[in-house]
Every structure is written in structure tokens, then in C-alpha cells.
Design a protein around this motif. Structure first.
Motif, PDB file in Angstrom:
ATOM      1  N   VAL A 175       0.815  -1.207   0.000  1.00  0.00           N
ATOM      2  CA  VAL A 175       0.000   0.000   0.000  1.00  0.00           C
ATOM      3  C   VAL A 175       0.851   1.261   0.000  1.00  0.00           C
ATOM      4  O   VAL A 175       0.453   2.305  -0.501  1.00  0.00           O
ATOM      5  N   ALA A 176       2.039   1.179   0.566  1.00  0.00           N
ATOM      6  CA  ALA A 176       2.898   2.367   0.622  1.00  0.00           C
ATOM      7  C   ALA A 176       3.399   2.762  -0.753  1.00  0.00           C
ATOM      8  O   ALA A 176       3.781   3.911  -0.975  1.00  0.00           O
ATOM      9  N   ARG A 177       3.389   1.821  -1.712  1.00  0.00           N
ATOM     10  CA  ARG A 177       3.914   2.117  -3.041  1.00  0.00           C
ATOM     11  C   ARG A 177       2.816   2.425  -4.050  1.00  0.00           C
ATOM     12  O   ARG A 177       3.088   2.601  -5.229  1.00  0.00           O
ATOM     13  N   VAL A 178       1.552   2.467  -3.610  1.00  0.00           N
ATOM     14  CA  VAL A 178       0.455   2.765  -4.523  1.00  0.00           C
ATOM     15  C   VAL A 178       0.406   4.267  -4.774  1.00  0.00           C
ATOM     16  O   VAL A 178       0.364   5.060  -3.834  1.00  0.00           O
ATOM     17  N   ASN A 179       0.428   4.660  -6.041  1.00  0.00           N
ATOM     18  CA  ASN A 179       0.333   6.072  -6.412  1.00  0.00           C
ATOM     19  C   ASN A 179      -1.147   6.456  -6.419  1.00  0.00           C
ATOM     20  O   ASN A 179      -1.844   6.288  -7.419  1.00  0.00           O
ATOM     21  N   LEU A 180      -1.613   6.983  -5.285  1.00  0.00           N
ATOM     22  CA  LEU A 180      -3.033   7.284  -5.165  1.00  0.00           C
ATOM     23  C   LEU A 180      -3.452   8.387  -6.124  1.00  0.00           C
ATOM     24  O   LEU A 180      -4.568   8.357  -6.661  1.00  0.00           O
ATOM     25  N   GLY A 181      -2.585   9.372  -6.339  1.00  0.00           N
ATOM     26  CA  GLY A 181      -2.933  10.467  -7.236  1.00  0.00           C
ATOM     27  C   GLY A 181      -3.223   9.974  -8.638  1.00  0.00           C
ATOM     28  O   GLY A 181      -4.229  10.323  -9.247  1.00  0.00           O
ATOM     29  N   ARG A 182      -2.351   9.120  -9.177  1.00  0.00           N
ATOM     30  CA  ARG A 182      -2.557   8.592 -10.530  1.00  0.00           C
ATOM     31  C   ARG A 182      -3.758   7.660 -10.579  1.00  0.00           C
ATOM     32  O   ARG A 182      -4.541   7.680 -11.541  1.00  0.00           O
ATOM     33  N   LEU A 183      -3.932   6.824  -9.536  1.00  0.00           N
ATOM     34  CA  LEU A 183      -5.062   5.903  -9.495  1.00  0.00           C
ATOM     35  C   LEU A 183      -6.381   6.651  -9.538  1.00  0.00           C
ATOM     36  O   LEU A 183      -7.277   6.334 -10.334  1.00  0.00           O
ATOM     37  N   PHE A 184      -6.524   7.678  -8.686  1.00  0.00           N
ATOM     38  CA  PHE A 184      -7.777   8.409  -8.614  1.00  0.00           C
ATOM     39  C   PHE A 184      -8.000   9.291  -9.834  1.00  0.00           C
ATOM     40  O   PHE A 184      -9.137   9.600 -10.174  1.00  0.00           O
ATOM     41  N   THR A 185      -6.929   9.714 -10.498  1.00  0.00           N
ATOM     42  CA  THR A 185      -7.093  10.534 -11.704  1.00  0.00           C
ATOM     43  C   THR A 185      -7.745   9.727 -12.820  1.00  0.00           C
ATOM     44  O   THR A 185      -8.750  10.151 -13.411  1.00  0.00           O
ATOM     45  N   TRP A 186      -7.184   8.558 -13.111  1.00  0.00           N
ATOM     46  CA  TRP A 186      -7.717   7.759 -14.219  1.00  0.00           C
ATOM     47  C   TRP A 186      -9.089   7.187 -13.902  1.00  0.00           C
ATOM     48  O   TRP A 186      -9.978   7.185 -14.766  1.00  0.00           O
ATOM     49  N   THR A 187      -9.284   6.706 -12.696  1.00  0.00           N
ATOM     50  CA  THR A 187     -10.610   6.200 -12.345  1.00  0.00           C
ATOM     51  C   THR A 187     -11.614   7.337 -12.255  1.00  0.00           C
ATOM     52  O   THR A 187     -12.802   7.143 -12.545  1.00  0.00           O
ATOM     53  N   GLY A 188     -11.154   8.536 -11.871  1.00  0.00           N
ATOM     54  CA  GLY A 188     -12.043   9.688 -11.824  1.00  0.00           C
ATOM     55  C   GLY A 188     -12.559  10.075 -13.196  1.00  0.00           C
ATOM     56  O   GLY A 188     -13.739  10.379 -13.371  1.00  0.00           O
ATOM     57  N   VAL A 189     -11.683  10.056 -14.201  1.00  0.00           N
ATOM     58  CA  VAL A 189     -12.100  10.374 -15.575  1.00  0.00           C
ATOM     59  C   VAL A 189     -13.134   9.360 -16.060  1.00  0.00           C
ATOM     60  O   VAL A 189     -14.155   9.726 -16.661  1.00  0.00           O
ATOM     61  N   LEU A 190     -12.882   8.079 -15.802  1.00  0.00           N
ATOM     62  CA  LEU A 190     -13.831   7.048 -16.191  1.00  0.00           C
ATOM     63  C   LEU A 190     -15.182   7.273 -15.527  1.00  0.00           C
ATOM     64  O   LEU A 190     -16.242   7.181 -16.168  1.00  0.00           O
ATOM     65  N   LEU A 191     -15.154   7.626 -14.248  1.00  0.00           N
ATOM     66  CA  LEU A 191     -16.399   7.805 -13.513  1.00  0.00           C
ATOM     67  C   LEU A 191     -17.145   9.054 -13.972  1.00  0.00           C
ATOM     68  O   LEU A 191     -18.377   9.095 -13.943  1.00  0.00           O
ATOM     69  N   ILE A 192     -16.431  10.082 -14.393  1.00  0.00           N
ATOM     70  CA  ILE A 192     -17.084  11.287 -14.916  1.00  0.00           C
ATOM     71  C   ILE A 192     -17.894  10.949 -16.165  1.00  0.00           C
ATOM     72  O   ILE A 192     -19.042  11.393 -16.332  1.00  0.00           O
ATOM     73  N   LEU A 193     -17.322  10.149 -17.063  1.00  0.00           N
ATOM     74  CA  LEU A 193     -18.036   9.755 -18.278  1.00  0.00           C
ATOM     75  C   LEU A 193     -19.236   8.864 -17.944  1.00  0.00           C
ATOM     76  O   LEU A 193     -20.296   8.972 -18.572  1.00  0.00           O
ATOM     77  N   VAL A 194     -19.075   7.988 -16.955  1.00  0.00           N
ATOM     78  CA  VAL A 194     -20.200   7.156 -16.526  1.00  0.00           C
ATOM     79  C   VAL A 194     -21.308   8.027 -15.940  1.00  0.00           C
ATOM     80  O   VAL A 194     -22.500   7.849 -16.240  1.00  0.00           O
ATOM     81  N   ALA A 195     -20.931   9.009 -15.110  1.00  0.00           N
ATOM     82  CA  ALA A 195     -21.919   9.908 -14.511  1.00  0.00           C
ATOM     83  C   ALA A 195     -22.612  10.754 -15.566  1.00  0.00           C
ATOM     84  O   ALA A 195     -23.804  11.052 -15.455  1.00  0.00           O
ATOM     85  N   ALA A 196     -21.886  11.147 -16.612  1.00  0.00           N
ATOM     86  CA  ALA A 196     -22.506  11.901 -17.708  1.00  0.00           C
ATOM     87  C   ALA A 196     -23.585  11.069 -18.382  1.00  0.00           C
ATOM     88  O   ALA A 196     -24.665  11.575 -18.732  1.00  0.00           O
ATOM     89  N   GLY A 197     -23.303   9.782 -18.559  1.00  0.00           N
ATOM     90  CA  GLY A 197     -24.304   8.901 -19.151  1.00  0.00           C
ATOM     91  C   GLY A 197     -25.522   8.735 -18.261  1.00  0.00           C
ATOM     92  O   GLY A 197     -26.661   8.676 -18.751  1.00  0.00           O
ATOM     93  N   ILE A 198     -25.317   8.684 -16.954  1.00  0.00           N
ATOM     94  CA  ILE A 198     -26.451   8.559 -16.034  1.00  0.00           C
ATOM     95  C   ILE A 198     -27.267   9.844 -16.017  1.00  0.00           C
ATOM     96  O   ILE A 198     -28.499   9.819 -15.925  1.00  0.00           O
ATOM     97  N   ALA A 199     -26.600  11.009 -16.104  1.00  0.00           N
ATOM     98  CA  ALA A 199     -27.331  12.278 -16.199  1.00  0.00           C
ATOM     99  C   ALA A 199     -28.170  12.308 -17.476  1.00  0.00           C
ATOM    100  O   ALA A 199     -29.314  12.786 -17.472  1.00  0.00           O
ATOM    101  N   LYS A 200     -27.610  11.797 -18.566  1.00  0.00           N
ATOM    102  CA  LYS A 200     -28.359  11.717 -19.824  1.00  0.00           C
ATOM    103  C   LYS A 200     -29.578  10.805 -19.671  1.00  0.00           C
ATOM    104  O   LYS A 200     -30.670  11.112 -20.169  1.00  0.00           O
ATOM    105  N   TYR A 201     -29.397   9.694 -18.967  1.00  0.00           N
ATOM    106  CA  TYR A 201     -30.515   8.784 -18.751  1.00  0.00           C
ATOM    107  C   TYR A 201     -31.589   9.421 -17.873  1.00  0.00           C
ATOM    108  O   TYR A 201     -32.782   9.178 -18.066  1.00  0.00           O
ATOM    109  N   ALA A 202     -31.177  10.237 -16.898  1.00  0.00           N
ATOM    110  CA  ALA A 202     -32.149  10.943 -16.064  1.00  0.00           C
ATOM    111  C   ALA A 202     -33.010  11.873 -16.912  1.00  0.00           C
ATOM    112  O   ALA A 202     -34.237  11.945 -16.741  1.00  0.00           O
ATOM    113  N   VAL A 203     -32.374  12.589 -17.830  1.00  0.00           N
ATOM    114  CA  VAL A 203     -33.123  13.455 -18.736  1.00  0.00           C
ATOM    115  C   VAL A 203     -34.096  12.635 -19.584  1.00  0.00           C
ATOM    116  O   VAL A 203     -35.249  13.023 -19.789  1.00  0.00           O
ATOM    117  N   HIS A 204     -33.624  11.483 -20.066  1.00  0.00           N
ATOM    118  CA  HIS A 204     -34.489  10.590 -20.849  1.00  0.00           C
ATOM    119  C   HIS A 204     -35.711  10.169 -20.034  1.00  0.00           C
ATOM    120  O   HIS A 204     -36.847  10.148 -20.547  1.00  0.00           O
TER     121      HIS A 204
END
Length: 294
Positions: A175-204
Motif C-alpha cells: 500500500v505504501a507504493r500505490v500512487n493514489l494520485g494517478r489511481l484516482f485521476t484515471w478512475t475519476g475520468v472514467l467515472l465522470i463519463l459514466v456519470a454523464a451517461g447517467i445524467a443523460k438517462y435521467a433526462v431521458h
């Protein structure tokens, strides 16, 4: 079914990894503090968080499939999708701010909990895991409704969580060698696109229920050239909700949310202002006399 399974697998893996990372940090702190007696209440807290998240998923599914129908079902799914978008957006920026200090923050909280007893340890683990669990349940529920599937999203989520548990066990040793900044950056981008799709579905959903206008105002319709049941169309619909046809308001919501949140996510953090040096005592006295004379 396989593509919907894979989409839910990614959601379960992503949120499960964050929860597993938190648990790995807490276990590491307990081991280094020679407080192995804290492991039992920690696992009780984790188990309770998983149970509550599972109950939430069961309640949402029961309400959607047994109690509601027609317009009410569309509104219910739209509202739960908006709740998921709001919670995911908050979690994205919380993780972005906490990436560098997450380990130190959890260490400090666990150290304080150790002095307060087993209940405090269990509560800390519960709070740390339940956020990811609720977020994951809402995301998978919204994705399942958008993809018009039942069992495949659940199986995919479970498989993703199990994979995250395995990776979490490995991270517990490094755990001490896990780069949390890089991990959360890439997973954050993925989650933003997923959330955009859910917002689109809410409008639908709101448009289908008649709560928003423009249900017949299509931005595009390529369903005659792109088979909606194809593997790539199903994958895009299940992950980021890009469908073969969409209204103008749906596309505007998807693009607008993605653009605004991505810009805010990658905006450089403001540097902290340097502390103003204290004035020498003589200057302070002269300033005080000047203010008194004024």
C-alpha cells in the motif's frame, strides 16, 4: 448480456478498488501499531457497510419492479439517477482533494478510534466503505435500467467486487507504493463519463414521463445503421449511455456535464498563500500609535 456484464464489472471493480484500498490502509495501520485486536471490529464495520449497500440495492430493485410502473417508474428511475450523479460528482472531487493526504488522514482517524474502543473502529470502517458501496449500487442500478437488463449487471458488479477484493489483498502488501494520485485521476475520468451517461438517462426518464419537453426532438438517430443489440452499442449504452438515438436535451446534458466536470477536475489547484511575516515589535507599536492618532 456479456457487454452489460462487463460494464457493471468495471463499476464494481472501480468502486471496490477504492473501498479495498481504504481497508488495506486501515489494516496496515493496525499492523504497524501492533493492534491486531482492532481487526475484528474493523471487519464488522466493513461487513455492515456491505450489508447496508446490498439492502439498498434490493429495496431499489423491489420498488422499481414491484411497486411502480409507467410514468411513476420513469420518474423514480430519473430521480435515483440524479442522486447517483450528485453523489458520484461529490465523490470524484473528494477523492481528488484527498488523494495525497488520504493515507495520513485515515491513519489519524484510526489512531483516534483505537483510543476510543472497538465501536469507534467499526464505525470508521463502516463510514469509509459505505460511501463506495452506495455509490456503486446507485451506478449499477441506473446502468441496469438504461440497458434494460436484470441479472447481468448484478453478476458483473459482484465479479468486479470480488476482483477488487483480490487486488486489495495484494495492495495490502504494497500500500505504501500505490500512487493514489494517478489511481484516482484515471478512475475519476472514467467515472465522470459514466456519470454523464447517467445524467443523460435521467433526462431521458423525465422526458418519457412528460416532466421535460423535447422527447420527440432527436439530435440523431442511427439505429437503422447501428444495431442497438450489437455488442459495441450495448457496451456504450451500459457504460457511458451513448445510444443509437438520443434527443437534443440528452446530448446537451451529456456533453455539458462532461465538459464542465472534466475542466474542473483537471484545473490546477490554487497554490497556498504564503503566511504573512510578523512585523517586528517596534513597527507594530508605530502602527498602533498611527491608528490611535488617526
Amino acid at each position: 448480456m456479456a457487454t452489460v456484464f462487463f460494464a457493471s464489472y468495471l463499476i464494481g471493480l472501480r468502486d471496490g478498488l477504492e473501498a479495498a484500498l481504504v481497508v488495506a490502509i486501515l489494516l496496515t495501520v493496525l499492523a504497524r501499531s501492533s493492534r491486531r485486536d482492532g481487526r475484528t471490529p474493523l471487519w464488522w464495520g466493513v461487513g455492515l457497510a456491505v450489508l447496508v449497500a446490498g439492502i439498498l440495492g434490493a429495496v431499489l430493485t423491489y420498488v422499481a419492479t414491484s411497486l411502480l410502473g409507467g410514468v411513476r417508474l420513469e420518474l423514480f428511475e430519473a430521480v435515483t439517477s440524479l442522486v447517483a450523479v450528485a453523489m458520484v460528482t461529490w465523490m470524484i472531487f473528494w477523492m481528488r482533494r484527498s488523494a495525497r493526504s488520504l493515507k495520513a488522514e485515515l491513519t489519524g482517524r484510526l489512531t483516534a478510534a483505537l483510543g476510543m474502543g472497538p465501536t469507534a473502529i467499526a464505525l470508521l470502517a463502516f463510514v469509509a466503505v459505505i460511501r463506495e458501496g452506495v455509490e456503486m449500487v446507485l451506478l449499477v442500478f441506473s446502468a441496469a435500467q438504461a440497458a434494460a437488463q436484470t441479472i447481468a449487471p448484478l453478476l458483473g458488479m459482484i465479479a468486479g467486487v470480488l476482483s477488487a477484493v483480490l487486488l486489495g489483498w495484494l495492495m495490502n502488501r504494497a500500500v505504501a507504493r500505490v500512487n493514489l494520485g494517478r489511481l484516482f485521476t484515471w478512475t475519476g475520468v472514467l467515472l465522470i463519463l459514466v456519470a454523464a451517461g447517467i445524467a443523460k438517462y435521467a433526462v431521458h426518464g423525465f422526458q418519457a414521463a412528460g416532466a421535460l419537453p423535447g422527447a420527440g426532438n432527436l439530435a440523431y438517430d442511427i439505429s437503422h445503421t447501428v444495431e442497438p443489440a450489437s455488442w459495441y452499442a450495448t457496451l456504450l449504452a451500459a457504460t457511458v449511455n451513448l445510444t443509437p438515438s438520443a434527443t437534443v436535451l440528452e446530448i446537451f446534458t451529456w456533453i455539458g456535464y462532461s465538459a464542465v466536470v472534466l475542466l474542473a477536475f483537471f484545473r490546477p489547484a490554487r497554490p497556498a498563500r504564503p503566511a504573512r511575516p510578523a512585523a517586528p515589535p517596534e513597527q507594530e507599536q508605530q502602527a498602533a500609535r498611527a491608528e490611535a492618532g488617526a
